[in-house]
Design a protein around this motif. Structure first.
Motif, PDB file in Angstrom:
ATOM      1  N   ALA A  85       0.830  -1.211   0.000  1.00 55.05           N
ATOM      2  CA  ALA A  85       0.000   0.000   0.000  1.00 55.05           C
ATOM      3  C   ALA A  85       0.865   1.262   0.000  1.00 55.05           C
ATOM      4  N   THR A  86       1.921   1.274   0.820  1.00 59.20           N
ATOM      5  CA  THR A  86       2.767   2.473   0.887  1.00 59.20           C
ATOM      6  C   THR A  86       3.562   2.675  -0.393  1.00 59.20           C
ATOM      7  N   LYS A  87       3.830   1.599  -1.124  1.00 53.93           N
ATOM      8  CA  LYS A  87       4.549   1.732  -2.406  1.00 53.93           C
ATOM      9  C   LYS A  87       3.791   2.644  -3.370  1.00 53.93           C
ATOM     10  N   ILE A  88       2.473   2.562  -3.346  1.00 54.67           N
ATOM     11  CA  ILE A  88       1.654   3.418  -4.209  1.00 54.67           C
ATOM     12  C   ILE A  88       1.924   4.886  -3.893  1.00 54.67           C
ATOM     13  N   LEU A  89       1.965   5.222  -2.603  1.00 54.73           N
ATOM     14  CA  LEU A  89       2.219   6.604  -2.192  1.00 54.73           C
ATOM     15  C   LEU A  89       3.652   7.025  -2.503  1.00 54.73           C
ATOM     16  N   ASP A  90       4.585   6.087  -2.354  1.00 49.40           N
ATOM     17  CA  ASP A  90       5.979   6.382  -2.719  1.00 49.40           C
ATOM     18  C   ASP A  90       6.077   6.717  -4.206  1.00 49.40           C
ATOM     19  N   ASP A  91       5.407   5.910  -5.033  1.00 46.53           N
ATOM     20  CA  ASP A  91       5.455   6.125  -6.480  1.00 46.53           C
ATOM     21  C   ASP A  91       4.779   7.437  -6.879  1.00 46.53           C
ATOM     22  N   LEU A  92       3.743   7.809  -6.146  1.00 46.13           N
ATOM     23  CA  LEU A  92       3.029   9.059  -6.426  1.00 46.13           C
ATOM     24  C   LEU A  92       3.721  10.274  -5.796  1.00 46.13           C
ATOM     25  N   LYS A  93       4.759   9.973  -4.992  1.00 45.64           N
ATOM     26  CA  LYS A  93       5.510  11.032  -4.292  1.00 45.64           C
ATOM     27  C   LYS A  93       4.587  11.893  -3.409  1.00 45.64           C
ATOM     28  N   LEU A  94       3.777  11.182  -2.629  1.00 49.73           N
ATOM     29  CA  LEU A  94       2.892  11.843  -1.663  1.00 49.73           C
ATOM     30  C   LEU A  94       3.404  11.573  -0.256  1.00 49.73           C
ATOM     31  N   PRO A  95       3.531  12.595   0.589  1.00 50.86           N
ATOM     32  CA  PRO A  95       4.000  12.389   1.963  1.00 50.86           C
ATOM     33  C   PRO A  95       2.949  11.666   2.814  1.00 50.86           C
ATOM     34  N   TYR A  96       3.409  10.773   3.669  1.00 51.22           N
ATOM     35  CA  TYR A  96       2.467   9.988   4.478  1.00 51.22           C
ATOM     36  C   TYR A  96       3.151   9.537   5.762  1.00 51.22           C
ATOM     37  N   ARG A  97       2.339   9.009   6.651  1.00 50.58           N
ATOM     38  CA  ARG A  97       2.873   8.373   7.858  1.00 50.58           C
ATOM     39  C   ARG A  97       2.128   7.062   8.105  1.00 50.58           C
ATOM     40  N   LYS A  98       2.797   6.177   8.828  1.00 45.24           N
ATOM     41  CA  LYS A  98       2.229   4.871   9.176  1.00 45.24           C
ATOM     42  C   LYS A  98       2.028   4.836  10.683  1.00 45.24           C
ATOM     43  N   ILE A  99       0.820   4.449  11.108  1.00 44.33           N
ATOM     44  CA  ILE A  99       0.539   4.369  12.543  1.00 44.33           C
ATOM     45  C   ILE A  99      -0.060   2.999  12.869  1.00 44.33           C
ATOM     46  N   VAL A 100       0.133   2.554  14.106  1.00 43.19           N
ATOM     47  CA  VAL A 100      -0.519   1.336  14.576  1.00 43.19           C
ATOM     48  C   VAL A 100      -1.691   1.768  15.449  1.00 43.19           C
ATOM     49  N   LEU A 101      -2.857   1.203  15.194  1.00 43.26           N
ATOM     50  CA  LEU A 101      -4.062   1.603  15.919  1.00 43.26           C
ATOM     51  C   LEU A 101      -4.105   1.000  17.314  1.00 43.26           C
ATOM     52  N   SER A 102      -4.701   1.737  18.224  1.00 41.75           N
ATOM     53  CA  SER A 102      -4.875   1.255  19.600  1.00 41.75           C
ATOM     54  C   SER A 102      -6.025   0.247  19.653  1.00 41.75           C
ATOM     55  N   THR A 103      -6.144  -0.438  20.768  1.00 43.86           N
ATOM     56  CA  THR A 103      -7.165  -1.479  20.935  1.00 43.86           C
ATOM     57  C   THR A 103      -8.579  -0.920  20.782  1.00 43.86           C
ATOM     58  N   GLY A 104      -8.771   0.336  21.161  1.00 40.79           N
ATOM     59  CA  GLY A 104     -10.106   0.931  21.091  1.00 40.79           C
ATOM     60  C   GLY A 104     -10.447   1.511  19.734  1.00 40.79           C
ATOM     61  N   ASP A 105      -9.454   1.646  18.858  1.00 45.92           N
ATOM     62  CA  ASP A 105      -9.676   2.265  17.543  1.00 45.92           C
ATOM     63  C   ASP A 105      -9.697   1.245  16.412  1.00 45.92           C
ATOM     64  N   MET A 106      -9.317   0.012  16.716  1.00 43.96           N
ATOM     65  CA  MET A 106      -9.286  -1.034  15.688  1.00 43.96           C
ATOM     66  C   MET A 106     -10.682  -1.457  15.269  1.00 43.96           C
ATOM     67  N   GLY A 107     -10.778  -2.010  14.058  1.00 41.70           N
ATOM     68  CA  GLY A 107     -12.034  -2.567  13.582  1.00 41.70           C
ATOM     69  C   GLY A 107     -12.408  -3.824  14.350  1.00 41.70           C
ATOM     70  N   PHE A 108     -13.670  -4.194  14.267  1.00 48.24           N
ATOM     71  CA  PHE A 108     -14.255  -5.310  15.006  1.00 48.24           C
ATOM     72  C   PHE A 108     -13.496  -6.620  14.803  1.00 48.24           C
ATOM     73  N   SER A 109     -13.135  -6.924  13.550  1.00 52.18           N
ATOM     74  CA  SER A 109     -12.535  -8.226  13.232  1.00 52.18           C
ATOM     75  C   SER A 109     -11.015  -8.255  13.339  1.00 52.18           C
ATOM     76  N   ALA A 110     -10.396  -7.110  13.555  1.00 49.21           N
ATOM     77  CA  ALA A 110      -8.937  -7.014  13.488  1.00 49.21           C
ATOM     78  C   ALA A 110      -8.259  -7.445  14.783  1.00 49.21           C
ATOM     79  N   GLU A 111      -7.056  -8.040  14.632  1.00 44.20           N
ATOM     80  CA  GLU A 111      -6.197  -8.311  15.787  1.00 44.20           C
ATOM     81  C   GLU A 111      -5.032  -7.314  15.835  1.00 44.20           C
ATOM     82  N   LYS A 112      -4.717  -6.713  14.663  1.00 46.87           N
ATOM     83  CA  LYS A 112      -3.718  -5.654  14.586  1.00 46.87           C
ATOM     84  C   LYS A 112      -3.950  -4.873  13.294  1.00 46.87           C
ATOM     85  N   THR A 113      -3.853  -3.551  13.384  1.00 49.44           N
ATOM     86  CA  THR A 113      -4.123  -2.702  12.219  1.00 49.44           C
ATOM     87  C   THR A 113      -3.099  -1.589  12.088  1.00 49.44           C
TER      88      THR A 113
END
Length: 419
Positions: A300-328
């Protein structure tokens, strides 16, 4: 969905784990229902054994006793089915358990930044919002969409419509030719069982667009994301270990009521009822889920790298994750008009949580049958990528430069302007 055997073996751990996800868990009721369910099964099996022994004797005098036993078996079956339904209703409403390295917290304030990439442009003029740019170009029309359809819709016109299509095609080409995903063009409707499999139902029914059909018992929903339909391609199947991993990609419209977002992002294209997204889904050996999550996020981040768009990557907390997720991991792109990062992708490992709901299994290299691991991620949200390009590539005269990697998809056009 959770395995009742695991809960039974270590109820205190299960309770503590779900409390970290701020879920309301009535553990005593779960264990009580489980105990009652098992007792009813044992009593029914005991009676079935007794009836079988009577049948072997072929003694006519035992006919009346056999009949009464059959009546008891029938009653136990009804009682057990009722208890099991009540137990399952509770279990399917509980979210997945977060992995140990997921930060504990109530909401997005407790998310943790992992990394940032790309250079944030310092404009020599005050940057406009995407909707100002689009409306000035006469290529985004929110008023017309409100008139024809309602709020939170938009007409994308002319060169911006072409750019939107170019973005999706570029993403699909990258994911299929470089990242090894298999392109799918799936149905845009999902059955009730399919929505249940990935966790949209029953808990999030109010967020979905349900279709009215002639047969009221045949419920259909517009897909909120291609994750739903792609993941369910292995519903009620047993795969061979050699077939893994399965990596699937689809570009589809998505439909969401955004029921809990009243008043949020009402201007522009950030939060729409209909939007395009390129979705990534992986079906793997559950032991490979974490490795696959890192791989998917990098795709996913490769797309942003190729488009030369600035971004950041974050790990979601237990209360912000989706219902089915174990890590996001969320990927957030920089929007100059807001002077902040906004979500453009969410990549999640669900472990075997969805697979258990779908009865999706595989034979491992020891010929044992286990539940699969499932992952999903945006690769990326097309509309939000369009927003990011409009804002980061805007010029002082209101025109939009075309990112180099998209020019082949835009007839080698250099920029979009009013002319």
């Amino acid at each position: 969905m959770h395995n009742i055997k695991d809960i039974r073996q270590n109820p205190d751990k299960f309770y503590d784990d779900l409390k970290k996800r701020f879920a309301d868990v009535d553990l005593k009721k779960i264990l009580s229902l489980d105990e009652t369910n098992r007792k009813l099964i044992q009593e029914k099996e005991s009676l079935e054994k007794e009836k079988k022994n009577i049948s072997k004797t072929k003694d006519p005098s035992m006919f009346e006793k056999s009949k009464k036993i059959s009546e008891k078996i029938s009653q136990y079956t009804k009682d057990q089915s009722k208890i099991k339904t009540e137990l399952d209703k509770i279990l399917v409403s509980l979210p997945n358990i977060a992995l140990k390295d997921v930060p504990i917290g109530n909401d997005e304030k407790d998310n943790k930044e992992i990394s940032s990439s790309g250079e944030i442009i310092k404009f020599k003029f005050k940057p406009k919002s995407h909707y100002e740019l689009g409306e000035n170009l006469k290529m985004l029309d929110f008023d017309l969409a409100t008139k024809t359809t309602g709020s939170r819709f938009v007409f994308v016109k002319g060169k911006l419509a072409m750019l939107e299509r170019a973005i999706a095609n570029f993403m699909l080409d990258t994911h299929t030719k470089v990242n090894g995903y298999n392109e799918i063009s799936p149905p845009l409707m999902a059955s009730e069982n399919t929505m249940f499999g990935t966790g949209q139902l029953p808990k999030f029914e109010t967020d979905q667009f349900e279709l009215k059909l002639d047969e009221s018992n045949d419920r259909k929903f517009l897909i909120p994301t291609a994750e739903v339909i792609l993941t369910n391609m292995v519903n009620d199947q047993i795969l061979n270990y050699k077939d893994l991993p399965l990596r699937l990609v689809a570009a589809t419209p998505c439909f969401r009521k955004e029921a809990g977002s009243y008043g949020k992002d009402t201007k522009g294209m950030i939060r729409q009822h209909q939007f395009y997204k390129v979705e990534l889904v992986s079906i793997v050996d559950p032991n490979e889920c974490l490795n696959e999550l890192e791989r998917m996020t990098n795709c996913a981040t490769k797309i942003l790298d190729d488009l030369k768009l600035p971004y950041r990557k974050i790990v979601l907390s237990t209360g912000d994750m989706g219902f089915s997720a174990e890590k996001t991991y969320d990927i957030e792109v920089w929007l100059p008009s807001e002077n902040k990062y906004r979500e453009i992708s969410s990549c999640s490992s669900c472990g075997s949580f969805q697979a258990r709901r779908m009865k999706a299994r595989f034979k491992n290299n020891k010929n044992e049958t286990n539940y699969l691991g499932t992952l999903n991620g945006s690769g990326l949200a097309v509309g939000r990528t369009l927003i990011a390009i409009l804002e980061n590539y805007q010029q002082e005269d209101g025109s939009i430069k075309i990112p180099d990697v998209l020019k082949p998809y835009m007839n080698n056009l250099d920029r979009i302007d009013k002319n």
